[in-house]
Design a protein around this motif. Structure first.
Motif, PDB file in Angstrom:
ATOM      1  N   PHE B  56       1.970   8.087   0.758  1.00  0.00           N
ATOM      2  CA  PHE B  56       2.112   7.482   2.083  1.00  0.00           C
ATOM      3  C   PHE B  56       1.355   8.253   3.131  1.00  0.00           C
ATOM      4  O   PHE B  56       1.384   9.485   3.153  1.00  0.00           O
ATOM      5  CB  PHE B  56       3.585   7.435   2.497  1.00  0.00           C
ATOM      6  CG  PHE B  56       4.420   6.472   1.707  1.00  0.00           C
ATOM      7  CD1 PHE B  56       5.001   6.859   0.510  1.00  0.00           C
ATOM      8  CD2 PHE B  56       4.616   5.175   2.171  1.00  0.00           C
ATOM      9  CE1 PHE B  56       5.766   5.962  -0.226  1.00  0.00           C
ATOM     10  CE2 PHE B  56       5.389   4.273   1.446  1.00  0.00           C
ATOM     11  CZ  PHE B  56       5.972   4.663   0.237  1.00  0.00           C
ATOM     12  N   ASN B  59       5.380   5.831   6.517  1.00  0.00           N
ATOM     13  CA  ASN B  59       6.068   4.557   6.319  1.00  0.00           C
ATOM     14  C   ASN B  59       6.913   4.148   7.530  1.00  0.00           C
ATOM     15  O   ASN B  59       7.836   3.349   7.417  1.00  0.00           O
ATOM     16  CB  ASN B  59       6.923   4.627   5.049  1.00  0.00           C
ATOM     17  CG  ASN B  59       7.084   3.257   4.393  1.00  0.00           C
ATOM     18  OD1 ASN B  59       6.319   2.328   4.668  1.00  0.00           O
ATOM     19  ND2 ASN B  59       8.072   3.129   3.529  1.00  0.00           N
ATOM     20  N   HIS B 107      -0.253   4.378   2.059  1.00  0.00           N
ATOM     21  CA  HIS B 107       0.316   3.312   2.889  1.00  0.00           C
ATOM     22  C   HIS B 107       0.559   3.737   4.327  1.00  0.00           C
ATOM     23  O   HIS B 107       1.035   4.838   4.586  1.00  0.00           O
ATOM     24  CB  HIS B 107       1.671   2.864   2.313  1.00  0.00           C
ATOM     25  CG  HIS B 107       1.628   2.508   0.869  1.00  0.00           C
ATOM     26  ND1 HIS B 107       0.785   1.537   0.355  1.00  0.00           N
ATOM     27  CD2 HIS B 107       2.339   2.989  -0.193  1.00  0.00           C
ATOM     28  CE1 HIS B 107       0.966   1.432  -0.945  1.00  0.00           C
ATOM     29  NE2 HIS B 107       1.903   2.303  -1.315  1.00  0.00           N
ATOM     30  N   GLY B 129      -3.003   1.994  -1.323  1.00  0.00           N
ATOM     31  CA  GLY B 129      -2.539   1.999   0.064  1.00  0.00           C
ATOM     32  C   GLY B 129      -2.715   0.654   0.734  1.00  0.00           C
ATOM     33  O   GLY B 129      -3.723  -0.028   0.542  1.00  0.00           O
ATOM     34  N   VAL B 130      -1.682   0.258   1.495  1.00  0.00           N
ATOM     35  CA  VAL B 130      -1.760  -0.971   2.267  1.00  0.00           C
ATOM     36  C   VAL B 130      -1.398  -0.694   3.717  1.00  0.00           C
ATOM     37  O   VAL B 130      -0.742   0.300   4.030  1.00  0.00           O
ATOM     38  CB  VAL B 130      -0.803  -2.069   1.707  1.00  0.00           C
ATOM     39  CG1 VAL B 130      -1.161  -2.446   0.289  1.00  0.00           C
ATOM     40  CG2 VAL B 130       0.650  -1.645   1.823  1.00  0.00           C
ATOM     41  N   TYR B 132       0.709  -2.373   6.772  1.00  0.00           N
ATOM     42  CA  TYR B 132       1.840  -3.324   6.764  1.00  0.00           C
ATOM     43  C   TYR B 132       2.670  -3.159   8.021  1.00  0.00           C
ATOM     44  O   TYR B 132       3.134  -2.053   8.335  1.00  0.00           O
ATOM     45  CB  TYR B 132       2.676  -3.026   5.509  1.00  0.00           C
ATOM     46  CG  TYR B 132       3.986  -3.767   5.339  1.00  0.00           C
ATOM     47  CD1 TYR B 132       5.108  -3.085   4.878  1.00  0.00           C
ATOM     48  CD2 TYR B 132       4.102  -5.133   5.597  1.00  0.00           C
ATOM     49  CE1 TYR B 132       6.321  -3.739   4.678  1.00  0.00           C
ATOM     50  CE2 TYR B 132       5.314  -5.793   5.404  1.00  0.00           C
ATOM     51  CZ  TYR B 132       6.414  -5.096   4.942  1.00  0.00           C
ATOM     52  OH  TYR B 132       7.616  -5.743   4.739  1.00  0.00           O
ATOM     53  N   LYS B 169       0.693  -7.442   3.525  1.00  0.00           N
ATOM     54  CA  LYS B 169       0.360  -6.073   3.103  1.00  0.00           C
ATOM     55  C   LYS B 169      -1.132  -6.066   2.823  1.00  0.00           C
ATOM     56  O   LYS B 169      -1.585  -6.651   1.840  1.00  0.00           O
ATOM     57  CB  LYS B 169       1.158  -5.679   1.869  1.00  0.00           C
ATOM     58  CG  LYS B 169       2.614  -5.466   2.220  1.00  0.00           C
ATOM     59  CD  LYS B 169       3.499  -5.143   1.037  1.00  0.00           C
ATOM     60  CE  LYS B 169       4.907  -4.830   1.545  1.00  0.00           C
ATOM     61  NZ  LYS B 169       5.951  -5.146   0.588  1.00  0.00           N
ATOM     62  N   LYS B 171      -4.763  -4.661   1.940  1.00  0.00           N
ATOM     63  CA  LYS B 171      -5.464  -3.588   1.231  1.00  0.00           C
ATOM     64  C   LYS B 171      -6.815  -3.306   1.885  1.00  0.00           C
ATOM     65  O   LYS B 171      -7.307  -4.088   2.701  1.00  0.00           O
ATOM     66  CB  LYS B 171      -5.706  -4.016  -0.215  1.00  0.00           C
ATOM     67  CG  LYS B 171      -4.439  -4.110  -1.023  1.00  0.00           C
ATOM     68  CD  LYS B 171      -4.790  -4.227  -2.493  1.00  0.00           C
ATOM     69  CE  LYS B 171      -3.587  -4.596  -3.326  1.00  0.00           C
ATOM     70  NZ  LYS B 171      -4.004  -5.233  -4.583  1.00  0.00           N
TER      71      LYS B 171
END
Lengths: 265, 238
Positions: B56, B59, B107, B129-130, B132, B169, B171
């Motif tokens: 991460f 988050n 992420h 990793g996204v 979001y 989400k 990418k």
């Protein structure tokens, strides 16, 4: 300093000579007189303005050397440029910048003050040089940049990376409308585009009022700058009253333009 | 929790440890103090690169800590506390007198994505990793300065809708296509960090005046900066 030519319905304004076309008080006054002349021409509401230049530079910005030797002139040049830009924004005809050389700082701003930017791809760049010469960008410059350079990354590249933007890069960024192989080809393309626009037959007065509405934020930023005095308020800003009476059908005349560069405004 | 390192002209801010790097009052105040440190040590040519360890980048807020308050009111108060205390972190990044680059190792969600977007340049990985914005899925409204950030930094209404309303989400490749990040051409943590170091070095070489840089940055986002109570320090010449 600058010449004004009429070719059919097209007005060709050219910054002459081989120098940097620095926007000093004299050149700014000459350009403003040319614009006044254009406005007073009876066919002006069915015309197009093309602005171009001789030599290696479109314009390399304010005359900073002059300002260094005579500091009050800095505010004078700024006031005159704001007045000129307000005038261009309210001009009752489409405007095309045929950029055939470097356009830096206030020179880049001048190019952006036109509805279309056509540029040669073999030489020259658009460059907001202020960061590199340790100058902050005035609020009204930022307003124009925010209106004309829409993607956040492109805005950052212009102002915060101080990128030297070639024609093709400008195309990618949505700042330049088309790129051409040489100075001559750029001007020819501008003339061709101008003639095409004239053929469409839009009413220049309506066009001018629409542009004022679209660029209202820039006009506000110019108007609220205290150093720009009476000259600005007198230069053709009728946008308060008449824009709302503009009939909606005339909006469609601007549509092809907006669709082609939908992100611009 | 987080460290600040100096490598030549580059300041490297790292969220350390293998956890989700959630923003909790303690992390928020540590990050803020490291940003203040970077600011006080800045010179011409300074550049900040922010990254994190593990899966991460961040988050978002520490929702578990909010819920541990034990009551609905308590949870809401804790959420509010985090939202308000995070604002100065964002302000500090917009005010920082040097270029800033986020190197996303993984992420970035909610306030973690806000943290990333507060940087001038954002690089991410294409393999992991996204991005979001979880708020719509969690039923949480957006704080005003979050909404202002999206209006300022995300250029098309389609991209804003995908993130904020569709709860997508996103990418690396799509993030580049939507204009949200500058680059996702990297398929490892080392790749993304190296690329940001390289960019950082080329920006450092310009030896820009940091105060002027920060002033120009703030004038690019007047709405957001007003909300963060930031004004340009140098009066603009007309």
């Amino acid at each position: 300093m600058c010449t004004l030519e009429k070719r059919g319905r097209l007005f060709l304004l050219k910054l002459t000579g081989d120098g940097e076309h620095r926007l000093n008080p004299t050149l700014l006054d000459n350009i403003r007189s040319a614009i006044t002349q254009i406005r007073s021409d009876p066919s002006s509401s069915q015309s197009v303005l093309i602005t171009t230049s001789d030599g290696k530079f479109f314009s390399n910005g304010y005359d900073l050397a002059l300002a260094a030797s005579d500091p009050p002139l800095r505010a004078v040049m700024a006031a005159k440029l704001q007045s000129l830009v307000a005038d261009l924004i309210s001009l009752p005809m489409p405007t095309i910048a045929a950029v055939t050389g470097h356009a830096s700082a206030a020179g880049f701003l001048l190019a952006m003050s036109h509805d279309y930017i056509l540029m040669r791809r073999d030489r020259g760049f658009l460059y907001m040089s202020e960061l590199d010469i340790e100058l902050v960008l005035p609020a009204w410059f930022m307003s124009m940049i925010r209106m004309k350079v829409v993607s956040p990354a492109a805005k950052r590249d212009v102002a915060l990376t101080a990128e030297k933007i070639t024609a093709d890069r400008g195309l990618e960024m949505g700042i330049v409308d088309s790129s051409h192989g040489s100075a001559g080809e750029t001007v020819e393309a501008a003339v061709k585009l101008g003639e095409e626009i004239v053929r469409r037959g839009a009413d220049g007065h309506v066009y001018g009022r629409m542009r004022e509405t679209l660029l209202r934020e820039v006009l506000h930023a110019i108007g609220s700058n205290e150093s720009a005095s009476n000259g600005v308020r007198n230069s053709g800003s009728k946008f308060w009253s008449s824009s709302w009476r503009t009939s909606t059908w005339s909006a469609f005349l601007l549509l092809p333009r907006c669709v082609g560069r939908s992100a611009r405004f | 929790m987080c460290t600040l390192e100096k490598r030549g002209d580059l300041f490297l801010l790292t969220l350390t440890g293998d956890d989700e790097h959630r923003f909790h009052p303690d992390t928020i105040s540590s990050v803020l103090s490291l940003l203040e440190q970077a600011k006080s040590q800045s010179t011409r040519g300074s550049v900040l690169i922010t990254t994190a360890h593990g899966k991460f980048f961040s988050n978002g807020f520490d929702l578990a800590w909010a819920q541990a308050a034990g009551s609905q009111t308590g949870a809401v108060n804790r959420m509010h506390q985090m939202v308000e205390s995070f604002k100065p972190v964002i302000a500090a990044l917009f005010d920082l007198p040097m270029p800033t680059i986020a190197a996303l190792n993984g992420h970035a969600a909610a306030s973690g994505l806000m943290f990333a977007l507060s940087h001038d340049y954002v690089f991410m990985r294409n393999d992991r990793g996204v991005l979001y914005m979880s708020e719509v899925d969690l039923g949480l409204p957006l704080p005003d300065y979050f909404a202002a950030m999206f209006a300022a930094k995300i250029g098309t209404s389609i991209a804003r809708r995908e993130l904020l309303l569709s709860g997508k989400k996103i990418k690396g490749e799509e993030a580049v296509a939507l204009g949200i990040v500058d680059s996702a051409a990297h398929d490892s943590v080392e790749g993304v960090v190296d690329a940001t170091v390289s960019l950082g070095q080329s920006l450092a070489a310009k030896k820009w005046n940091g105060e002027v840089y920060a002033s120009i940055r703030k004038s690019l986002y007047p709405g957001l900066c007003a909300m963060l109570s930031l004004t340009a320090k140098i009066a603009a010449s007309p």
